[in-house]
Design an enzyme around this catalytic site. Structure first.
Site, mmCIF file in Angstrom:
data_model
loop_
_atom_site.group_PDB
_atom_site.id
_atom_site.type_symbol
_atom_site.label_atom_id
_atom_site.label_comp_id
_atom_site.label_asym_id
_atom_site.label_seq_id
_atom_site.Cartn_x
_atom_site.Cartn_y
_atom_site.Cartn_z
ATOM 1 N N THR A 1 -39.291 -15.416 37.466
ATOM 2 C CA THR A 1 -39.446 -15.739 36.205
ATOM 3 C C THR A 1 -40.821 -16.046 35.724
ATOM 4 O O THR A 1 -41.352 -15.825 34.581
ATOM 5 C CB THR A 1 -38.424 -16.770 36.121
ATOM 6 O OG1 THR A 1 -37.296 -16.608 35.866
ATOM 7 C CG2 THR A 1 -38.753 -17.299 34.312
ATOM 8 N N HIS B 1 -42.730 -12.918 35.180
ATOM 9 C CA HIS B 1 -42.554 -12.305 33.704
ATOM 10 C C HIS B 1 -43.279 -13.021 32.708
ATOM 11 O O HIS B 1 -43.906 -12.645 31.815
ATOM 12 C CB HIS B 1 -41.245 -12.734 33.571
ATOM 13 C CG HIS B 1 -40.111 -11.402 34.127
ATOM 14 N ND1 HIS B 1 -40.214 -10.249 33.500
ATOM 15 C CD2 HIS B 1 -39.408 -11.384 35.285
ATOM 16 C CE1 HIS B 1 -39.373 -9.402 34.652
ATOM 17 N NE2 HIS B 1 -38.689 -10.151 35.463
ATOM 18 N N HIS C 1 -40.505 -24.104 38.031
ATOM 19 C CA HIS C 1 -39.216 -24.800 37.922
ATOM 20 C C HIS C 1 -38.454 -24.892 39.053
ATOM 21 O O HIS C 1 -37.539 -25.587 39.213
ATOM 22 C CB HIS C 1 -38.476 -24.000 36.814
ATOM 23 C CG HIS C 1 -38.312 -22.577 37.087
ATOM 24 N ND1 HIS C 1 -39.146 -21.646 36.845
ATOM 25 C CD2 HIS C 1 -37.295 -21.796 37.813
ATOM 26 C CE1 HIS C 1 -38.644 -20.422 37.385
ATOM 27 N NE2 HIS C 1 -37.409 -20.650 37.701
#
Length: 341
Positions: free
Chosen positions: A39, A42, A61
């Site tokens: 992520t 991305h 995260h």
């Protein structure tokens, strides 16, 4: 303190920032390990991840650390304890939260996406997102609780029964977690499709029964020679258009295809509905980690799930942008950032 700040597509800078203040129900975490996730890649490439990210923001995260300070309203966690973070802070009040599907929360705060995250020396987090990790669990392992939690949600929906044959496509961190979870679920044979030799070697150590290089080997012939008559579940973990098509191709009759890998937002694929119809394939997808963080921590703390053998390097904040921008580096394995290096 040092933070790696994302300023937009292909732009990240490590800068001195102010240590965050905490409010009554907050916990200040001294970050000791933060995983580099697909992520994050991305977002760095200018695409949307699980949530929209508005720069400037500190990403990250998947993280763990030590409790540095607590607000007056925090009673269940103490300064000095080892913790990890569930980065998806749901409101608990919107339609989806009240329906028990809070991972679709209309007002979700994403730590490391919509607000500052763990690619920093310190991060302030609401107390309900903080979970203790075992005394003997390393920070690197604790940081992997979030990806394991996501995988648990996906595995829960993958219809794996004891004796099932399971194919995992993609031998990165997520694929290696998924094959271990499939084994825990009681899979009979676990097949991995992965072109990188080192990842296939690691998969064998972690429980894969058959490892195939789909670029240079005949998948169908190898399956036949191993007397695999039917693939009950295919878990796609590479997030590529080509591998999603492969997942549908190799899925057996009356099977489930779990599209777990995150493709680019505008990717499309050509499929033949008749092929899905005649095999009665169920196509599924999995979105983030609803209510699975504690289960993930238990599996990691118990040692039943290996989440560190596939870590290639623990690196500094200064190397983060190179890792995000260089796919060749990421093929070597999982990168984890220690902001104090």
């Amino acid at each position: 303190m040092k933070s790696a700040i994302f300023y937009g597509k292909h732009s990240m800078k490590v800068e001195e920032t102010v240590k965050p203040n905490i409010e009554e129900n907050d916990i200040l975490i001294k970050v000791m390990a933060c995983g580099v996730c697909g992520t994050d890649v991305h977002i760095y490439e200018g695409d949307e991840g699980a949530a929209a990210c508005t720069p400037p923001t500190t990403l990250g995260h998947e993280f763990s650390g030590i409790v540095e300070a607590i607000g007056e309203g925090v009673t269940n966690i103490k300064v000095g304890e080892k913790v990890c973070v569930d980065p998806n802070n749901i409101c608990g009040e919107c339609y989806y939260c009240r329906e028990g599907i809070g991972h679709f929360c209309e007002s979700m705060i994403g730590i490391g996406t919509t607000t500052n995250g763990g690619f920093s020396q310190y991060c302030a987090v609401n107390k309900k997102q903080v979970h203790k990790i075992g005394e003997h669990t390393t920070f690197e392992a604790g940081a992997m609780a979030e990806p394991v939690a996501c995988c648990l949600h996906g595995i829960d929906m993958s219809d794996i029964k004891p004796g099932s044959n399971v194919m995992v496509i993609g031998g990165g961190m997520i694929g290696l977690i998924m094959l271990q979870l499939a084994k825990i679920e009681g899979a009979n044979k676990i097949i991995l499709l992965e072109p990188v030799q080192g990842k296939r070697d690691m998969a064998r150590k972690l429980g894969a029964d058959i490892c195939i290089d789909p670029l240079n080997e005949d998948v169908e012939s190898i399956l036949k020679s191993n007397k695999i008559e039917r693939i009950n579940t295919v878990i796609e973990c590479a997030g590529l258009k080509s591998t999603i098509k492969q997942a549908i191709e190799y899925a057996g009759k009356k099977s489930t295809v779990m599209m777990f890998g995150l493709t680019k937002p505008n990717d499309t694929i050509d499929i033949k509905p008749f092929d899905i119809f005649k095999k009665e394939i169920v196509l599924k997808s999995s979105f983030i980690n609803p209510y699975t963080q504690d289960r993930a921590i238990k599996l990691i703390d118990s040692g039943k799930l290996d989440v560190t053998s596939m870590v290639h390097e623990v690196c500094s904040l200064e190397k983060l942008e190179e890792v995000l921008s260089n796919p060749e580096l990421r093929t070597k394995g999982k990168y984890i950032v220690n902001p104090w290096l």
